[in-house]
Design an enzyme around this catalytic site. Sequence first.
Site, mmCIF file in Angstrom:
data_model
loop_
_atom_site.group_PDB
_atom_site.id
_atom_site.type_symbol
_atom_site.label_atom_id
_atom_site.label_comp_id
_atom_site.label_asym_id
_atom_site.label_seq_id
_atom_site.Cartn_x
_atom_site.Cartn_y
_atom_site.Cartn_z
ATOM 1 N N LYS A 1 10.315 16.143 59.087
ATOM 2 C CA LYS A 1 9.329 15.085 58.876
ATOM 3 C C LYS A 1 7.928 15.675 58.813
ATOM 4 C CE LYS A 1 12.267 11.309 59.995
ATOM 5 N NZ LYS A 1 12.828 10.401 60.979
ATOM 6 N N ARG B 1 19.637 14.031 64.444
ATOM 7 C CA ARG B 1 19.907 13.882 63.008
ATOM 8 C C ARG B 1 19.091 14.940 62.271
ATOM 9 N NH1 ARG B 1 17.538 11.625 58.658
ATOM 10 N NH2 ARG B 1 18.815 10.482 57.151
HETATM 11 N N1 PMM Z 1 15.038 9.165 59.392
HETATM 12 C C1 PMM Z 1 15.253 9.059 58.072
HETATM 13 C C2 PMM Z 1 16.365 8.346 57.587
HETATM 14 N N2 PMM Z 1 17.235 7.753 58.413
HETATM 15 N N3 PMM Z 1 17.908 7.244 60.597
HETATM 16 C C3 PMM Z 1 17.700 7.312 61.925
HETATM 17 N N4 PMM Z 1 18.550 6.688 62.771
HETATM 18 N N5 PMM Z 1 16.642 7.988 62.460
HETATM 19 C C4 PMM Z 1 15.734 8.619 61.679
HETATM 20 O O1 PMM Z 1 14.771 9.203 62.229
HETATM 21 C C5 PMM Z 1 15.911 8.561 60.258
HETATM 22 C C6 PMM Z 1 17.032 7.854 59.761
HETATM 23 C C7 PMM Z 1 14.294 9.689 57.116
HETATM 24 O O2 PMM Z 1 14.591 11.014 56.926
HETATM 25 P P1 PMM Z 1 15.246 11.646 55.587
HETATM 26 O O3 PMM Z 1 14.611 10.937 54.421
HETATM 27 O O4 PMM Z 1 14.867 13.068 55.688
HETATM 28 O O5 PMM Z 1 16.706 11.429 55.627
#
Ligand code: PMM
Length: 286
Positions: free
Chosen positions: A233, A263
């Site tokens: 991020k 994650r």
């Molecule tokens: N961040 C993203 C997408 N999905 N889900 C959860 N539970 N927590 C998060 O922090 C989260 C998520 C955005 O990140 P990406 O676009 O790199 O997948």
Amino acid sequence: MTMSQLRRPDGLPSHLPADETLVMGVLNVTPDSFSDGGQHHELPDALAHGRRLLTEGAKIIDVGGESTRPGAPRVDEAEELRRVIPVVRELAAEGAVISVDTMRASVAAESVAAGALIVNDVSAGRADADMGREAARLRTHLGTPPVFIAMHWRGHSDVMNDLAVYDDVAAEVAAELAERLADLREAGVEDRFLVADPGLGFSKTAEQNWAVLSQWEQIAEHGLPILIGASRKRFVGALGVDRDQATAAISAYSAEHGAWAVRVHAVPPSLAAVTVGDRLRRSRGR
Ligand code: PMM
């Protein structure tokens, strides 16, 4: 519960390790993902990437068809289903524990029918009024409702940066998440299937993300299992060091504090990191 036991949800296979912070590998099936450059748009590439994450030690694969990058447009339901369902079906058939990253009840339902065991809704039920009831009604192939990951969220990607206004960010995130959890319980979702996530990077400035992360007692206030999503991020990139190594450092911190899962996009550095964090946590008896 003793302090050295991790909190973890019901509804997952018993072969998942009970006393380790799990590494959830990110599989974004989007052409516009800022994190993977969109190279996993095509099904064979997406499957190959998912299998690689598993080989590297991911215990869960989080499949998403809609980018939540700040400013990203929404995808329509048909396109989201087209992206996500074949990937969920194939990897689940191969025995993988699959989470579906969606804000739509319909996509959650189709994904569970295709073998997903976890619904990861970044809006915690706010984007789709049917989500809570649907999550309570669904049954996975294990015969239980899916695990439901409820994240702190204030609004869709087009407006989320404008909503990063707080007096006391950690306390407000905890309080708003508690409201969402109450709504989900009212819709019929049982606590034992709930996981909570403070939503790093969602309507939060870099400084606010660090404030949230540093106040773990607020993150853990609800007493539920916790997922942390810091990977790649902007606030991590802003440190000016390698994003995956910096993410891994947050993974070690999260594991040491008893997070159920992290994650991440890059599995190996975070796997090493949670191994250290778990070891420290057990040694400390937390
Ligand atoms: N961040 C993203 C997408 N999905 N889900 C959860 N539970 N927590 C998060 O922090 C989260 C998520 C955005 O990140 P990406 O676009 O790199 O997948």
